[in-house]
Design an enzyme around this catalytic site. Structure first.
Site, PDB file in Angstrom:
ATOM      1  N   ARG A  21       0.837  -1.202   0.000  1.00 11.27           N
ATOM      2  CA  ARG A  21       0.000   0.000   0.000  1.00 11.27           C
ATOM      3  C   ARG A  21       0.875   1.257   0.000  1.00 11.27           C
ATOM      4  O   ARG A  21       1.736   1.414   0.871  1.00 11.27           O
ATOM      5  CB  ARG A  21      -0.937   0.019   1.210  1.00 11.27           C
ATOM      6  CG  ARG A  21      -1.921  -1.145   1.225  1.00 11.27           C
ATOM      7  CD  ARG A  21      -2.701  -1.174   2.517  1.00 11.27           C
ATOM      8  NE  ARG A  21      -3.501  -2.374   2.628  1.00 11.27           N
ATOM      9  CZ  ARG A  21      -4.787  -2.468   2.321  1.00 11.27           C
ATOM     10  NH1 ARG A  21      -5.426  -1.401   1.884  1.00 11.27           N
ATOM     11  NH2 ARG A  21      -5.431  -3.610   2.453  1.00 11.27           N
ATOM     12  N   SER A 137     -23.166 -12.633  12.571  1.00  8.53           N
ATOM     13  CA  SER A 137     -22.467 -11.597  11.815  1.00  8.53           C
ATOM     14  C   SER A 137     -22.378 -11.968  10.342  1.00  8.53           C
ATOM     15  O   SER A 137     -21.973 -13.087  10.003  1.00  8.53           O
ATOM     16  CB  SER A 137     -21.064 -11.414  12.406  1.00  8.53           C
ATOM     17  OG  SER A 137     -20.318 -10.467  11.679  1.00  8.53           O
ATOM     18  N   LYS A 156     -20.207 -16.778  18.541  1.00  7.59           N
ATOM     19  CA  LYS A 156     -20.548 -16.010  17.348  1.00  7.59           C
ATOM     20  C   LYS A 156     -20.876 -16.979  16.222  1.00  7.59           C
ATOM     21  O   LYS A 156     -20.387 -18.107  16.175  1.00  7.59           O
ATOM     22  CB  LYS A 156     -19.409 -15.089  16.925  1.00  7.59           C
ATOM     23  CG  LYS A 156     -18.182 -15.816  16.406  1.00  7.59           C
ATOM     24  CD  LYS A 156     -17.131 -14.834  15.904  1.00  7.59           C
ATOM     25  CE  LYS A 156     -15.893 -15.587  15.413  1.00  7.59           C
ATOM     26  NZ  LYS A 156     -14.840 -14.664  14.954  1.00  7.59           N
ATOM     27  N   HIS A 217     -21.824   3.806   5.146  1.00 12.47           N
ATOM     28  CA  HIS A 217     -21.766   4.280   3.764  1.00 12.47           C
ATOM     29  C   HIS A 217     -23.119   4.805   3.269  1.00 12.47           C
ATOM     30  O   HIS A 217     -23.263   5.133   2.093  1.00 12.47           O
ATOM     31  CB  HIS A 217     -21.268   3.169   2.844  1.00 12.47           C
ATOM     32  CG  HIS A 217     -19.823   2.865   3.032  1.00 12.47           C
ATOM     33  ND1 HIS A 217     -18.820   3.570   2.394  1.00 12.47           N
ATOM     34  CD2 HIS A 217     -19.196   1.955   3.810  1.00 12.47           C
ATOM     35  CE1 HIS A 217     -17.648   3.096   2.764  1.00 12.47           C
ATOM     36  NE2 HIS A 217     -17.840   2.124   3.632  1.00 12.47           N
ATOM     37  N   THR A 245     -21.098   7.150  10.572  1.00 14.68           N
ATOM     38  CA  THR A 245     -19.862   7.934  10.557  1.00 14.68           C
ATOM     39  C   THR A 245     -20.167   9.390  10.247  1.00 14.68           C
ATOM     40  O   THR A 245     -21.153   9.716   9.580  1.00 14.68           O
ATOM     41  CB  THR A 245     -18.865   7.388   9.517  1.00 14.68           C
ATOM     42  OG1 THR A 245     -17.634   8.113   9.616  1.00 14.68           O
ATOM     43  CG2 THR A 245     -19.397   7.543   8.096  1.00 14.68           C
ATOM     44  N   LYS A 248     -17.727  10.555   6.203  1.00 11.87           N
ATOM     45  CA  LYS A 248     -17.970  10.290   4.789  1.00 11.87           C
ATOM     46  C   LYS A 248     -18.950  11.329   4.246  1.00 11.87           C
ATOM     47  O   LYS A 248     -18.561  12.442   3.940  1.00 11.87           O
ATOM     48  CB  LYS A 248     -18.427   8.849   4.595  1.00 11.87           C
ATOM     49  CG  LYS A 248     -17.297   7.845   4.883  1.00 11.87           C
ATOM     50  CD  LYS A 248     -17.689   6.429   4.618  1.00 11.87           C
ATOM     51  CE  LYS A 248     -16.497   5.490   4.674  1.00 11.87           C
ATOM     52  NZ  LYS A 248     -15.819   5.435   5.981  1.00 11.87           N
ATOM     53  N   THR A 277     -11.149   7.566  26.186  1.00 11.75           N
ATOM     54  CA  THR A 277     -10.654   8.261  25.000  1.00 11.75           C
ATOM     55  C   THR A 277     -10.988   9.746  25.076  1.00 11.75           C
ATOM     56  O   THR A 277     -12.129  10.118  25.378  1.00 11.75           O
ATOM     57  CB  THR A 277     -11.291   7.670  23.722  1.00 11.75           C
ATOM     58  OG1 THR A 277     -10.954   6.289  23.625  1.00 11.75           O
ATOM     59  CG2 THR A 277     -10.791   8.386  22.487  1.00 11.75           C
ATOM     60  N   THR A 278     -10.019  10.588  24.786  1.00 11.81           N
ATOM     61  CA  THR A 278     -10.275  12.024  24.723  1.00 11.81           C
ATOM     62  C   THR A 278     -11.354  12.312  23.690  1.00 11.81           C
ATOM     63  O   THR A 278     -11.345  11.749  22.596  1.00 11.81           O
ATOM     64  CB  THR A 278      -8.987  12.777  24.353  1.00 11.81           C
ATOM     65  OG1 THR A 278      -8.007  12.536  25.372  1.00 11.81           O
ATOM     66  CG2 THR A 278      -9.232  14.273  24.227  1.00 11.81           C
ATOM     67  N   THR A 363      -8.581  -6.809   1.590  1.00  9.72           N
ATOM     68  CA  THR A 363      -9.805  -6.007   1.606  1.00  9.72           C
ATOM     69  C   THR A 363     -10.882  -6.642   0.734  1.00  9.72           C
ATOM     70  O   THR A 363     -12.072  -6.618   1.072  1.00  9.72           O
ATOM     71  CB  THR A 363      -9.505  -4.578   1.124  1.00  9.72           C
ATOM     72  OG1 THR A 363      -8.429  -4.042   1.900  1.00  9.72           O
ATOM     73  CG2 THR A 363     -10.720  -3.689   1.274  1.00  9.72           C
TER      74      THR A 363
END
Length: 407
Positions: A21, A137, A156, A217, A245, A248, A277-278, A363
């Site tokens: 990559r 899943s 699972k 998405h 999210t 996006k 987490t901050t 991916t």
């Protein structure tokens, strides 16, 4: 052990397979999206057109978003100053969570530093909240969902992609008294296909399972107010937990879940990935809230984006190029070989100033390597013409097959 030799061997394998990559130094030009400046390794600069960005609607340069961010940074400075329970909760965070809860028709929402963390932290924490939870899943779920399920431990079941019969079989085979959760996506980003949300909700109701829907998405992109595919289909009320999210379609940064007030409170109180987490900077949160609010009221960008995707698919199909078309806004072009994919990506950048990254294994499965285009309202006719001409020429130079490979 010779650690350097092991690292070199691992990297050499990626190079040999054409899967290494490369990170391209790109600086987008505010007010000129999708145009950007490529800072080349030799120190020179070159203008390029970005065709693989996730800022689907160009909201990262929208005046409403930028104004909100400037106002927040002028008012409170840069960082949040701590975690959410140590000075990191601001009026901006509360405003954004209210906007997101309203967007999805839920009682509450919870903002995380990314959608990856939101998936990982929430799914791993649900096992603490529901001892003995069995998670079902989809095989093609995002890595963040897979990691969250894995880290939570416990039972699972992985069902074949979008295979309702297989999901039913797995549900029926387990203890009917056990708590259950079905985790799936509304749009799977590599092929651009849709999950059967309504049918999965039917199974969840039949077998007493919770539903966890990743709309990463789709938020901002589908539905009358941008609530996602579940809103488009009129079934948001059947989803127990929505993940989304802000990075996006909303064009900023961060992730979130939306659910009942009790569910959100429990995740907020138990998830280490949230507690320790901050929190996101107020300027980022303010920009995201402005973007969400704007896209609720204005659907013109959604409509323009869908039209751009339709036109690009039509033109590539007319050239006999093997695209995948499931009716979503994502345009995958199947190359089928990692070396050819890398060559096409490199030549598009070097020869034509067109930036699109290759997508290779792991991916996507081996043999399905691809270029994935994300047309947007800010891609005009000139940019579209340049891309189509370049692909037509390079496809011929690489001697790749055409119509008989179309998907």
């Amino acid at each position: 052990m010779d650690y350097d030799a092991a690292l070199t061997a691992a990297l050499d394998r990626l190079h040999a397979e054409g899967r290494y990559r490369t990170f391209i130094d790109i600086a987008r030009r505010q007010g000129q999206f999708p145009h950007a400046v490529w800072h080349r390794p030799d120190g020179t600069e070159r203008p390029v057109t970005v065709w693989c960005g996730n800022d689907y609607l160009g909201m990262g340069q929208h005046p409403v978003v930028l104004a909100a961010m400037h106002e927040a940074i002028d008012a409170v400075g840069a960082g949040s100053g701590g975690t959410r329970n140590i000075s990191g909760t601001t009026v901006y965070h509360k405003r954004l969570e209210a906007e997101l809860a309203d967007l999805h028709g839920k009682e509450a929402a919870l903002v995380f530093t990314s959608a990856y963390i939101a998936n990982d932290a929430t799914l791993s924490t649900l096992r603490t909240l529901f001892p003995g939870l069995i998670v079902y899943s989809d095989r093609l779920n995002h890595a963040s969902m897979i990691e969250g399920v894995r880290r939570g431990g416990g039972e699972k079941r992985v069902f074949r992609h979008n295979d309702l019969a297989h999901l039913r079989e797995l549900l029926a085979a387990d203890d009917p008294q056990a708590p259950r959760l079905i985790a799936f996506e509304s749009i799977y980003s590599m092929d651009g296909d849709f999950g059967p949300i309504g049918a999965i909700c039917d199974l969840a109701e039949e077998f007493g399972a919770l539903t966890y829907l990743d709309e990463v998405h789709a938020v901002g992109m589908y539905g009358p107010r941008g609530g996602g595919v579940a809103e488009r289909d009129g079934i948001m009320h059947r989803i127990d937990i929505v993940n989304g999210t802000l990075a996006k379609a909303f064009g900023v940064f961060g992730g979130y879940i939306a659910a009942s007030a009790r569910m959100v409170d429990a995740v907020r109180s138990y998830a280490p990935g949230f507690i320790f987490t901050t929190s996101l900077p107020p300027a980022v949160v303010a920009g995201a809230a402005a973007s969400v609010a704007h896209l609720k009221a204005d659907g013109s960008l959604r409509r323009a984006q869908q039209e751009q995707a339709r036109v690009l698919k039509y033109r590539l199909r007319g050239l006999g190029l093997p695209i995948i078309d499931h009716g979503s806004h994502i345009v995958p072009l199947i190359v089928g070989d990692p070396r050819h994919t890398k060559i096409l990506s490199d030549r598009l950048l070097e020869d034509f100033g067109i930036y699109v990254q290759p997508i290779n294994y792991p991916t996507v499965p081996r043999g399905t390597e691809r270029l994935r285009f994300t047309p947007s309202p800010v891609h005009g006719p000139e940019e579209m013409d340049a891309l189509v001409r370049a692909l037509d020429r390079l496809w011929g130079l690489c001697a790749l097959n055409r119509a008989d490979l179309a998907v």
